[in-house]
Design an enzyme around this catalytic site. Structure first.
Site, PDB file in Angstrom:
ATOM      1  N   HIS A   1      14.450  18.281  -9.297  1.00 26.98           N
ATOM      2  CA  HIS A   1      14.986  17.258 -10.189  1.00 26.98           C
ATOM      3  C   HIS A   1      14.919  17.656 -11.651  1.00 26.98           C
ATOM      4  O   HIS A   1      14.098  18.497 -12.043  1.00 26.98           O
ATOM      5  CB  HIS A   1      14.181  15.959 -10.049  1.00 26.98           C
ATOM      6  CG  HIS A   1      14.409  15.246  -8.765  1.00 26.98           C
ATOM      7  ND1 HIS A   1      15.525  14.483  -8.534  1.00 26.98           N
ATOM      8  CD2 HIS A   1      13.673  15.190  -7.626  1.00 26.98           C
ATOM      9  CE1 HIS A   1      15.462  13.980  -7.310  1.00 26.98           C
ATOM     10  NE2 HIS A   1      14.345  14.398  -6.735  1.00 26.98           N
TER      11      HIS A   1
ATOM     12  N   HIS B   1      11.498  10.326  -4.502  1.00 25.54           N
ATOM     13  CA  HIS B   1      10.041  10.460  -4.448  1.00 25.54           C
ATOM     14  C   HIS B   1       9.396   9.680  -5.593  1.00 25.54           C
ATOM     15  O   HIS B   1       8.342   9.061  -5.411  1.00 25.54           O
ATOM     16  CB  HIS B   1       9.624  11.929  -4.516  1.00 25.54           C
ATOM     17  CG  HIS B   1       9.725  12.638  -3.199  1.00 25.54           C
ATOM     18  ND1 HIS B   1      10.926  12.991  -2.637  1.00 25.54           N
ATOM     19  CD2 HIS B   1       8.758  13.042  -2.326  1.00 25.54           C
ATOM     20  CE1 HIS B   1      10.701  13.601  -1.473  1.00 25.54           C
ATOM     21  NE2 HIS B   1       9.399  13.629  -1.259  1.00 25.54           N
TER      22      HIS B   1
END
Ligand SMILES: CC(C)=CCC/C(C)=C/COP(=O)(O)O
Length: 270
Positions: free
Chosen positions: A232, A190
């Site tokens: 993440h 992303h």
């Protein structure tokens, strides 16, 4: 299993296959326990986990001849400390990792942001635009955006597959459409996409300043939301931003135009 023998350099210590100990802490403890040594004159040792092989020998009482490897290098210790801090900090920032997390009520909003930076809507939107576009200039930009998005998917998959860093242990694997390498977290796809698309849009769309600011803010928020959702660690996103920023240079260098790729444009302009 011998401590650290199969431990991946970027592996959270508490993750499956990542050795024992509390997530986010054991890397740091190991680093502090060693101090660091200069270069080895004995058998070269690769990878951060390898230093613990020396630890094993030391525990068994082996006597090291002068100059033999005695522990990890300073660079390895520094990297371990950075990764340990990264795990700790990322866990603290994962305030939307679950419905019952500190900011769990904001999770649906962040999941919406997740979709806004996902590959599927970007690919589908670009293909739709290409099908509808009636201007050759618009088609050229969209064709290059398509190339950029595909390049991003391939490069991120390659790096994820090579590095194989597991997602944070507090991540809930309830992500929107994933492929097999998406079980890995380094780098954030992303973040790469957001940074690359942001540069692409700023270069190729004529937008008023407030909209340009919004595009940059969107990219930054998409990156931050990855850590808040627990998807993440901070370093995955930071590296993702750098990688996405650089990917745009590749797109610019290989820009597809009727001159550089006449066959492609002939097909589309029929
Ligand atoms: C299936 C397609 C077309 C794209 C996958 C997009 C995806 C799920 C990327 C992973 O992003 P993070 O690495 O930021 O979690």
């Amino acid at each position: 299993m011998r401590a650290g023998a199969h431990m991946h350099p970027l592996q959270p210590a508490g993750a499956p296959g990542g050795g024992s100990g509390a997530p986010g802490h054991s890397l740091g403890r190991r680093g502090r326990g060693h101090g660091c040594s200069g270069p080895s004159l004995a058998k070269p040792v690769s990878g951060l986990g390898a230093g613990t092989g020396g630890e094993g020998r030391a525990r068994r009482g082996a006597v090291h001849p002068p100059g033999e490897f005695r522990g990890p290098s300073c660079a390895a210790v520094a990297l371990r400390s950075l990764l340990a801090a990264d795990l700790r900090f990322s866990r603290q920032l994962g305030v939307c990792a679950g419905e019952r997390s500190a900011w769990g009520s904001a999770r649906p909003l962040l999941r919406l942001l997740e979709v806004s930076g996902h590959g599927v809507p970007w690919l589908a939107g670009t293909l739709y635009g290409l099908g509808r576009s009636e201007s050759p200039a618009g088609r050229e930009v969209l064709l290059n955006l398509l190339f950029a998005l595909l390049l991003d998917l391939v490069l991120v998959a390659v790096v994820k597959g090579l590095v194989r860093r597991r997602r944070p242990t507090h991540n809930k694997m309830d992500m929107f459409v994933t492929i097999s390498v998406d079980k890995y977290s380094f780098p954030s796809g992303h973040a790469t996409r957001a940074a690359m698309v942001c540069r692409f849009v700023l270069h190729h769309l004529v937008l008023a300043i407030p909209l340009r600011v919004l595009v940059v803010l969107w990219a930054i928020i998409v990156g931050i939301s990855r850590v808040m959702l627990g998807r993440h660690n901070v370093t995955d996103v930071a590296f993702g931003f750098i990688m996405g920023y650089m990917q745009y240079n590749v797109v610019k260098y290989f820009w597809l135009s009727p001159l550089s790729a006449p066959a492609l444009f002939a097909v589309w302009n029929q």
